[in-house]
Design a protein around this motif. Structure first.
Motif, mmCIF file in Angstrom:
data_model
loop_
_atom_site.group_PDB
_atom_site.id
_atom_site.type_symbol
_atom_site.label_atom_id
_atom_site.label_comp_id
_atom_site.label_asym_id
_atom_site.label_seq_id
_atom_site.Cartn_x
_atom_site.Cartn_y
_atom_site.Cartn_z
ATOM 1 N N LEU A 65 -5.320 7.905 8.070
ATOM 2 C CA LEU A 65 -3.977 7.581 8.526
ATOM 3 C C LEU A 65 -3.441 6.552 7.536
ATOM 4 N N THR A 66 -2.237 6.770 7.010
ATOM 5 C CA THR A 66 -1.654 5.820 6.067
ATOM 6 C C THR A 66 -0.257 5.423 6.515
ATOM 7 N N ILE A 67 0.185 4.246 6.041
ATOM 8 C CA ILE A 67 1.514 3.749 6.376
ATOM 9 C C ILE A 67 2.090 2.955 5.212
ATOM 10 N N HIS A 68 3.395 3.050 5.064
ATOM 11 C CA HIS A 68 4.163 2.231 4.137
ATOM 12 C C HIS A 68 5.417 1.824 4.900
ATOM 13 N N THR A 69 5.701 0.519 4.973
ATOM 14 C CA THR A 69 6.863 0.068 5.738
ATOM 15 C C THR A 69 7.904 -0.582 4.844
ATOM 16 N N TRP A 70 9.148 -0.414 5.246
ATOM 17 C CA TRP A 70 10.290 -1.065 4.647
ATOM 18 C C TRP A 70 11.022 -1.766 5.792
ATOM 19 N N PRO A 71 10.542 -2.966 6.173
ATOM 20 C CA PRO A 71 11.139 -3.665 7.312
ATOM 21 C C PRO A 71 12.639 -3.918 7.138
ATOM 22 N N GLU A 72 13.042 -4.181 5.904
ATOM 23 C CA GLU A 72 14.454 -4.467 5.659
ATOM 24 C C GLU A 72 15.365 -3.301 6.050
#
Length: 142
Positions: A65-72
């Motif tokens: 399971l992978t994730i990449h976040t862009w909170p902005e």
């Protein structure tokens, strides 16, 4: 159609920005998502970027399971790849949607290693077993 694995590619939009920028929360919830599928966690690695964003992977016996976040932007890109008949990546998808408080999503499922394309007979067991003689031969090579 039988396959070796199921790969869900999910995009979560309009998420809680605070959660998406919290490395401890992301790691905890990605591991919990793996448990939700019925998978067995092997290892994990997460990194927080400056000024914001988190990337990480949870390695499971059944894939990853992978994730990449862009909170902005309130956005997260997530891959949920599981193999085997006893795990359900859709459970992880639903769990993360709730946790991220995502207001909309885009999701696609790909079957990986389709039996007919790989050349595996439709009635073959999901995982091949290694013959005892091969196990001994392999063990002796080390």
């Amino acid at each position: 159609m039988k396959s070796l694995g199921r790969h869900i590619i999910a995009e979560y939009y309009d998420c809680d920005k605070r959660i998406l920028d919290d490395i401890d929360a992301i790691e905890f919830h990605m591991k919990q998502a793996a448990y939700e599928t019925g998978a067995t966690i092997v290892n994990s690695s997460f990194h927080r970027f400056l000024p914001y964003g988190v990337s990480g992977v949870v390695i499971v016996s059944e894939s990853h399971l992978t994730i990449h976040t862009w909170p902005e932007y309130g956005y997260a890109a997530v891959d949920l790849f599981t193999c085997g008949d006893h795990v359900d990546p859709w459970k992880a998808f639903a769990y993360l949607k709730k946790i991220f408080k995502s207001q909309r999503v885009h999701v696609v499922e790909h079957l990986r290693g389709k039996y007919d394309e790989v050349g595996i007979p439709e009635n073959a067991p999901h995982k091949a077993t290694v013959e005892e003689s091969k196990k001994k031969e392999y063990a002796q090579s080390f």
